[in-house]
Design a protein around this motif. Structure first.
Motif, PDB file in Angstrom:
ATOM      1  N   LEU A 107       0.667  25.103  43.367  1.00 16.38           N
ATOM      2  CA  LEU A 107       0.304  25.356  41.966  1.00 16.38           C
ATOM      3  C   LEU A 107       1.190  26.453  41.362  1.00 16.38           C
ATOM      4  CD1 LEU A 107      -1.961  24.381  39.979  1.00 16.38           C
ATOM      5  CD2 LEU A 107      -3.089  26.541  40.475  1.00 16.38           C
ATOM      6  N   GLU A 108       1.427  27.524  42.127  1.00 17.31           N
ATOM      7  CA  GLU A 108       2.269  28.618  41.635  1.00 17.31           C
ATOM      8  C   GLU A 108       3.708  28.150  41.439  1.00 17.31           C
ATOM      9  OE1 GLU A 108       0.211  32.567  43.583  1.00 17.31           O
ATOM     10  OE2 GLU A 108       1.339  31.227  44.882  1.00 17.31           O
ATOM     11  N   ASN A 109       4.174  27.291  42.346  1.00 20.77           N
ATOM     12  CA  ASN A 109       5.507  26.721  42.209  1.00 20.77           C
ATOM     13  C   ASN A 109       5.639  26.002  40.878  1.00 20.77           C
ATOM     14  OD1 ASN A 109       7.807  26.453  44.324  1.00 20.77           O
ATOM     15  ND2 ASN A 109       5.946  26.715  45.536  1.00 20.77           N
ATOM     16  N   VAL A 110       4.666  25.127  40.590  1.00 16.36           N
ATOM     17  CA  VAL A 110       4.739  24.310  39.386  1.00 16.36           C
ATOM     18  C   VAL A 110       4.575  25.180  38.137  1.00 16.36           C
ATOM     19  CG1 VAL A 110       3.708  22.356  38.173  1.00 16.36           C
ATOM     20  CG2 VAL A 110       3.927  22.295  40.644  1.00 16.36           C
ATOM     21  N   GLY A 111       3.779  26.248  38.249  1.00 18.54           N
ATOM     22  CA  GLY A 111       3.540  27.096  37.086  1.00 18.54           C
ATOM     23  C   GLY A 111       4.628  28.126  36.836  1.00 18.54           C
ATOM     24  N   PHE A 112       5.553  28.285  37.801  1.00 18.34           N
ATOM     25  CA  PHE A 112       6.537  29.374  37.718  1.00 18.34           C
ATOM     26  C   PHE A 112       7.373  29.324  36.440  1.00 18.34           C
ATOM     27  CE2 PHE A 112      10.624  31.383  38.657  1.00 18.34           C
ATOM     28  CZ  PHE A 112      10.211  32.602  39.139  1.00 18.34           C
ATOM     29  N   GLY A 113       7.903  28.140  36.130  1.00 16.79           N
ATOM     30  CA  GLY A 113       8.751  27.998  34.942  1.00 16.79           C
ATOM     31  C   GLY A 113       7.999  28.352  33.672  1.00 16.79           C
ATOM     32  N   LEU A 114       6.736  27.922  33.603  1.00  8.49           N
ATOM     33  CA  LEU A 114       5.922  28.201  32.421  1.00  8.49           C
ATOM     34  C   LEU A 114       5.696  29.695  32.275  1.00  8.49           C
ATOM     35  CD1 LEU A 114       3.425  25.370  33.188  1.00  8.49           C
ATOM     36  CD2 LEU A 114       4.843  25.460  31.142  1.00  8.49           C
ATOM     37  N   GLU A 115       5.414  30.349  33.419  1.00  6.22           N
ATOM     38  CA  GLU A 115       5.192  31.785  33.396  1.00  6.22           C
ATOM     39  C   GLU A 115       6.446  32.506  32.901  1.00  6.22           C
ATOM     40  OE1 GLU A 115       3.831  34.662  36.690  1.00  6.22           O
ATOM     41  OE2 GLU A 115       2.959  32.698  37.144  1.00  6.22           O
ATOM     42  N   MET A 116       7.603  32.050  33.387  1.00  4.94           N
ATOM     43  CA  MET A 116       8.861  32.684  32.999  1.00  4.94           C
ATOM     44  C   MET A 116       9.179  32.432  31.524  1.00  4.94           C
ATOM     45  SD  MET A 116       9.972  34.393  35.447  1.00  4.94           S
ATOM     46  CE  MET A 116       8.464  34.705  36.327  1.00  4.94           C
ATOM     47  N   GLN A 117       8.602  31.367  30.967  1.00  5.02           N
ATOM     48  CA  GLN A 117       8.790  31.116  29.535  1.00  5.02           C
ATOM     49  C   GLN A 117       7.870  31.997  28.705  1.00  5.02           C
ATOM     50  OE1 GLN A 117       8.108  26.850  29.389  1.00  5.02           O
ATOM     51  NE2 GLN A 117      10.203  26.555  28.708  1.00  5.02           N
ATOM     52  N   GLY A 118       7.056  32.819  29.380  1.00  7.37           N
ATOM     53  CA  GLY A 118       6.221  33.765  28.659  1.00  7.37           C
ATOM     54  C   GLY A 118       4.781  33.314  28.487  1.00  7.37           C
ATOM     55  N   LYS A 119       4.423  32.180  29.108  1.00  8.32           N
ATOM     56  CA  LYS A 119       3.022  31.758  29.024  1.00  8.32           C
ATOM     57  C   LYS A 119       2.179  32.654  29.926  1.00  8.32           C
ATOM     58  CE  LYS A 119       3.770  27.328  27.195  1.00  8.32           C
ATOM     59  NZ  LYS A 119       5.196  27.481  27.032  1.00  8.32           N
ATOM     60  N   SER A 120       0.913  32.812  29.600  1.00  8.97           N
ATOM     61  CA  SER A 120       0.029  33.629  30.430  1.00  8.97           C
ATOM     62  C   SER A 120      -0.194  32.910  31.755  1.00  8.97           C
ATOM     63  CB  SER A 120      -1.311  33.833  29.737  1.00  8.97           C
ATOM     64  OG  SER A 120      -2.014  32.606  29.703  1.00  8.97           O
ATOM     65  N   ARG A 121      -0.647  33.672  32.755  1.00  7.52           N
ATOM     66  CA  ARG A 121      -0.887  33.074  34.063  1.00  7.52           C
ATOM     67  C   ARG A 121      -1.913  31.956  33.977  1.00  7.52           C
ATOM     68  NH1 ARG A 121       0.070  36.053  39.611  1.00  7.52           N
ATOM     69  NH2 ARG A 121       1.966  37.104  38.991  1.00  7.52           N
ATOM     70  N   ALA A 122      -2.955  32.191  33.185  1.00  8.10           N
ATOM     71  CA  ALA A 122      -4.023  31.196  33.059  1.00  8.10           C
ATOM     72  C   ALA A 122      -3.479  29.908  32.439  1.00  8.10           C
ATOM     73  CB  ALA A 122      -5.153  31.761  32.213  1.00  8.10           C
ATOM     74  N   GLU A 123      -2.721  30.084  31.358  1.00 12.23           N
ATOM     75  CA  GLU A 123      -2.144  28.927  30.665  1.00 12.23           C
ATOM     76  C   GLU A 123      -1.187  28.183  31.605  1.00 12.23           C
ATOM     77  OE1 GLU A 123      -2.470  27.393  27.955  1.00 12.23           O
ATOM     78  OE2 GLU A 123      -0.560  26.408  27.506  1.00 12.23           O
ATOM     79  N   ALA A 124      -0.335  28.961  32.313  1.00  7.88           N
ATOM     80  CA  ALA A 124       0.631  28.345  33.237  1.00  7.88           C
ATOM     81  C   ALA A 124      -0.101  27.550  34.302  1.00  7.88           C
ATOM     82  CB  ALA A 124       1.506  29.424  33.875  1.00  7.88           C
ATOM     83  N   SER A 125      -1.166  28.119  34.839  1.00  4.52           N
ATOM     84  CA  SER A 125      -1.813  27.414  35.948  1.00  4.52           C
ATOM     85  C   SER A 125      -2.599  26.203  35.425  1.00  4.52           C
ATOM     86  CB  SER A 125      -2.649  28.394  36.779  1.00  4.52           C
ATOM     87  OG  SER A 125      -4.001  28.186  36.601  1.00  4.52           O
ATOM     88  N   ARG A 126      -3.060  26.249  34.171  1.00  4.44           N
ATOM     89  CA  ARG A 126      -3.740  25.079  33.596  1.00  4.44           C
ATOM     90  C   ARG A 126      -2.739  23.922  33.422  1.00  4.44           C
ATOM     91  NH1 ARG A 126      -4.324  22.665  29.167  1.00  4.44           N
ATOM     92  NH2 ARG A 126      -3.005  24.086  27.994  1.00  4.44           N
ATOM     93  N   ARG A 127      -1.576  24.259  32.839  1.00  2.00           N
ATOM     94  CA  ARG A 127      -0.538  23.235  32.639  1.00  2.00           C
ATOM     95  C   ARG A 127      -0.031  22.698  33.982  1.00  2.00           C
ATOM     96  NH1 ARG A 127       1.836  19.992  29.929  1.00  2.00           N
ATOM     97  NH2 ARG A 127       3.948  20.729  30.328  1.00  2.00           N
ATOM     98  N   ALA A 128       0.115  23.631  34.942  1.00  2.00           N
ATOM     99  CA  ALA A 128       0.584  23.212  36.270  1.00  2.00           C
ATOM    100  C   ALA A 128      -0.404  22.235  36.884  1.00  2.00           C
ATOM    101  CB  ALA A 128       0.770  24.431  37.165  1.00  2.00           C
ATOM    102  N   GLY A 129      -1.692  22.492  36.689  1.00  2.00           N
ATOM    103  CA  GLY A 129      -2.721  21.585  37.186  1.00  2.00           C
ATOM    104  C   GLY A 129      -2.557  20.191  36.596  1.00  2.00           C
ATOM    105  N   GLU A 130      -2.258  20.149  35.295  1.00  2.00           N
ATOM    106  CA  GLU A 130      -2.053  18.851  34.642  1.00  2.00           C
ATOM    107  C   GLU A 130      -0.852  18.118  35.240  1.00  2.00           C
ATOM    108  OE1 GLU A 130      -3.576  20.337  30.251  1.00  2.00           O
ATOM    109  OE2 GLU A 130      -1.575  19.458  30.459  1.00  2.00           O
ATOM    110  N   MET A 131       0.221  18.876  35.493  1.00  2.00           N
ATOM    111  CA  MET A 131       1.417  18.261  36.067  1.00  2.00           C
ATOM    112  C   MET A 131       1.124  17.711  37.463  1.00  2.00           C
ATOM    113  SD  MET A 131       3.416  18.402  33.667  1.00  2.00           S
ATOM    114  CE  MET A 131       4.581  17.391  34.552  1.00  2.00           C
ATOM    115  N   LEU A 132       0.328  18.456  38.232  1.00  2.00           N
ATOM    116  CA  LEU A 132      -0.010  17.983  39.577  1.00  2.00           C
ATOM    117  C   LEU A 132      -0.825  16.701  39.495  1.00  2.00           C
ATOM    118  CD1 LEU A 132      -0.751  21.201  41.637  1.00  2.00           C
ATOM    119  CD2 LEU A 132       1.236  19.703  41.712  1.00  2.00           C
ATOM    120  N   GLU A 133      -1.639  16.591  38.445  1.00  2.00           N
ATOM    121  CA  GLU A 133      -2.385  15.361  38.242  1.00  2.00           C
ATOM    122  C   GLU A 133      -1.412  14.203  38.008  1.00  2.00           C
ATOM    123  OE1 GLU A 133      -5.773  14.926  35.146  1.00  2.00           O
ATOM    124  OE2 GLU A 133      -6.031  16.806  36.263  1.00  2.00           O
TER     125      GLU A 133
END
Ligand SMILES: Nc1ncnc2c1ncn2[C@@H]1O[C@H](COP(=O)(O)OP(=O)(O)OP(=O)(O)O)[C@@H](O)[C@H]1O
Ligand SMILES: [Mg+2]
Lengths: 309, 363
Positions: B98-124
């Motif tokens: 999950l952290e792997n998938v959310g890393f790019g989003l986090e680096m784009q300035g998204k909050s951790r919560a937002e990044a991990s929510r989007r990452a969850g969707e991508m994993l789906e």
């Protein structure tokens, strides 16, 4: 398949089972003679009574530890108060060793990174260059440092000639002197484990992070440092532990005001002024302290790994 | 053949040298918006090098690269809205899936919560939800591959680069991932630039293919164009199976060239510009465009002796030798066997060729 391989492995080790005890003998001998015996001896000595001309009287006594922690006045007949002098020396030593470790990490990390990113055939040369000064005896190196750093020494001459300073800097007999000495003494202990860790690091991870919008400092803190953390911890331990017990650098570069545990212990075993049980007790306290630090670090590492998986 | 879609990645006369070795010799390519574009070529032809220059890991020796209207050749990789699926996946080993998938989003300035929510969707999307909290090392190769894909897609890049992402997978998984990738590309509308050295993979997946060799683009076109109208020897030989025959052009009449095959055999095919009388060139004809018969059935028909039949599941390939002439491969679909006679080794048969199936190649 896996089961077969595993039982095959067992069969092999079982074949050696009867001989195993004997085969391990050298390991036990080394551990016993080199590690356990000296520590045991020291532990025993710390509970003996001191002889005034050095040496010990074989009589049980807690006096060494008492002397370390409590002040009972000049003639030992006052009610005990906490003896701050030695605790202060310990505190200063820990502080000095921590600073030296951080300094080594700060300089050692870029150095190791630099070496690990050279073409493969150049790396050995760089590692060799880093270790060359360490072929010279530590005492000689520390004395040379004293010569270089003193008020009319080459360093001050150079700085004055360049025009950075107008008055010579006093480095000898200051904290800074001790720091420079410790740093110089133990830098390779930091660089080598760091280099080994960074060399194994897969640099395409840095590319992947950059691809995912990570700026340089984030690549360092989020990707590189976690990956090479075992090297960082090993380097820090290898610098911190000998720095804590070091006496050459504090003695020769720090002077009386920057006395460290190592010097305190060293004094107890020198000439007729020594106090062997006290020296042994101080060593035991130092050892306990170091083990505590290592245990906390190890436990934290284990928890981190467990939490992550 | 005009396409109205804008150009997403425009590679203009890009040259890449490593020391005195030239890895890319003036490559120009326009990759369209929302296209599944494939770089196809043998090992060492410069596919990865070109991809790394688009991503920003390698600087260009000369030339320019545009992303829509922006020159990007000198931007660092973290400033380019382009993500990569690496050949070895390059997943971060210390982070969870999950952290792997959310890393790019986090680096784009998204909050951790937002990044991990989007990452969850991508994993789906890649069907890995139940592995979210594992480490990459605890996944199979195929699962790691999907994590790498999800990680690269999560920040919604404008262009996705994929460097042989399927090469480590077994045949079956590979086929299903090919379909999945194609599907995801349609769904997300992101431009894909896909690198492979597997021509079959390229033909099945791509909207357009650039065939590369030795640092040059040999041909650019749709799978059909490249397969049926290879522009030169290299492309004809590299894509699919073909009969490549060395021929001499004897006569050219009314746009048809009569070629000499050796051993007194002749074939007639469409003339091409740049091939005159007397030229020694190559003639390419696909084995499935030929068929066998007991008596001549087409204007172009050659008598040959059967050497061997090779059964390959869906097809059967027959190898024949012309008398003192070249060797031919003829392929028939297995389902045609009812209609067509199978000739046994040693028997003689006629190799028939429909008009328009043979092509002269300019080397
Ligand atoms: N850093 C480098 N230094 C020198 N030469 C290089 C470097 N990177 C690539 N090359 C050379 O450039 C050429 C193209 O390499 P590239 O990796 O792009 O090939 P490729 O088409 O991706 O091959 P493969 O299918 O095997 O991955 C090769 O001949 C390679 O040796
Ligand atoms: Mg490659």
């Amino acid at each position: 398949m896996a089961g077969g391989a595993a039982s095959g492995g067992n069969a092999t080790s079982d074949a050696y089972a009867p001989a195993r005890g004997w085969l391990l003998l050298p390991a036990w001998l080394v551990l016993g003679i080199v590690v356990l015996a000296p520590i045991g001896l020291m532990l025993i000595y710390s509970f003996l009574t001191k002889e005034f001309r050095g040496g010990v009287i074989w009589e049980f006594s807690l006096e060494a530890y008492d002397q370390f922690f409590f002040d009972r006045g000049l003639f030992g007949d006052e009610s005990p108060t906490i003896q701050w002098a030695y605790i202060q020396i310990f505190w200063r030593s820990i502080w000095q060793a921590t600073l030296a470790t951080l300094l080594c990490l700060l300089i050692g990390f870029p150095t190791a990174y630099f070496i690990a990113t050279r073409p493969a055939n150049q790396r050995t040369i760089w590692v060799f260059l880093i270790t060359i000064p360490y072929w010279v005896n530590l005492l000689i190196r520390t004395v040379s440092m004293r010569f270089i750093l003193r008020d009319q020494g080459p360093l001050n001459d150079l700085l004055q000639w360049v025009g950075v300073i107008s008055e010579p800097l006093t480095i000898i007999n200051t904290n800074l002197g001790v720091q420079i000495g410790l740093f110089y003494s133990y830098l390779p202990f930091m660089v080598l484990p760091l280099y080994a860790a960074i060399e194994r690091y897969n640099f395409s991870l840095s590319e992947a992070a950059a691809d995912l919008y990570a700026p340089r400092h984030k690549i360092l803190t989020r990707i590189v440092l976690p990956a090479v953390k075992p090297g960082v911890i090993a380097g820090c331990i290898l610098v911190f532990v000998p720095s804590l017990g070091s006496f050459l650098a504090p003695d020769l570069l720090g002077g009386a005001r920057n006395f460290m545990i190592g010097s305190l212990i060293d004094e107890q075993f020198r000439g007729s002024a020594g106090n062997w049980p006290f020296g042994a007790a101080a060593s035991m306290i130092l050892l306990t302290l170091v083990l505590l630090v290592l245990m906390v670090l190890a436990r934290q590492q284990a928890r981190l790994e467990k939490g992550a998986s | 053949m005009t396409d109205q879609r804008p150009i997403a990645i425009d590679i203009r006369k890009v040259i890449k040298r490593f020391g005195d070795f030239t890895a890319l010799k003036e490559v120009s390519l326009g990759i369209r918006d929302n296209e599944f574009f494939t770089l196809l070529g043998p090992s060492g032809c410069g596919k990865t090098t070109l991809l790394r220059m688009i991503a920003g890991f390698e600087d260009v020796t000369a030339g320019a690269i545009y992303l829509y209207d922006q020159e990007i050749a000198r931007l660092p990789p973290n400033k380019r809205p382009i993500n990569t699926v690496f050949q070895n996946y390059a997943l971060f080993p210390t982070m969870s899936v999950l952290e792997n998938v959310g890393f790019g989003l986090e680096m784009q300035g998204k909050s951790r919560a937002e990044a991990s929510r989007r990452a969850g969707e991508m994993l789906e999307l890649v069907q890995l939800t139940q592995f979210a909290h594992r480490k990459p090392s605890q996944l199979s190769g195929g699962q790691q591959q999907r994590v790498a894909l999800a990680r690269a897609l999560a920040p919604q890049p404008r262009v996705l680069l994929l460097d042989e992402p399927l090469s480590a997978l077994d045949m079956k998984l590979r086929k299903s991932m090919q379909i999945e990738l194609k599907h995801i590309q349609r769904e997300t509308g992101i431009t894909f630039i896909f690198v492979t050295h597997d021509q079959e993979e390229a033909l099945t997946m791509s909207d357009r293919i650039a065939v590369m060799s030795a640092g040059e683009v040999q041909q650019l076109g749709t799978a059909r164009e490249i397969y049926e109208h290879p522009r030169n020897m290299f492309v004809a030989d590299f894509i699919g199976d073909t009969n490549l025959l060395e021929v001499a052009v004897d006569r050219i009449e009314a746009g048809r060239a009569t070629c000499h095959l050796g051993g007194g055999h002749e074939l007639t095919c469409d003339a091409v510009d740049g091939v005159g009388i007397g030229a020694r060139v190559h003639l390419s004809v696909r084995p499935e465009r030929l068929f066998l018969s007991a008596e001549p059935e087409e204007a172009e028909s050659l008598r040959a002796r059967v050497v061997e039949n090779i059964f390959i599941g869906t097809d059967i390939t027959t190898i024949l030798d012309l008398d003192e002439g070249p060797r031919f491969q003829v392929r028939a679909s297995n389902s045609d066997r009812g209609n067509r006679r199978v000739f046994e080794p040693g028997q003689s048969a006629f190799v028939n060729m429909e008009r328009g199936s043979a092509r002269l190649l300019v080397d």
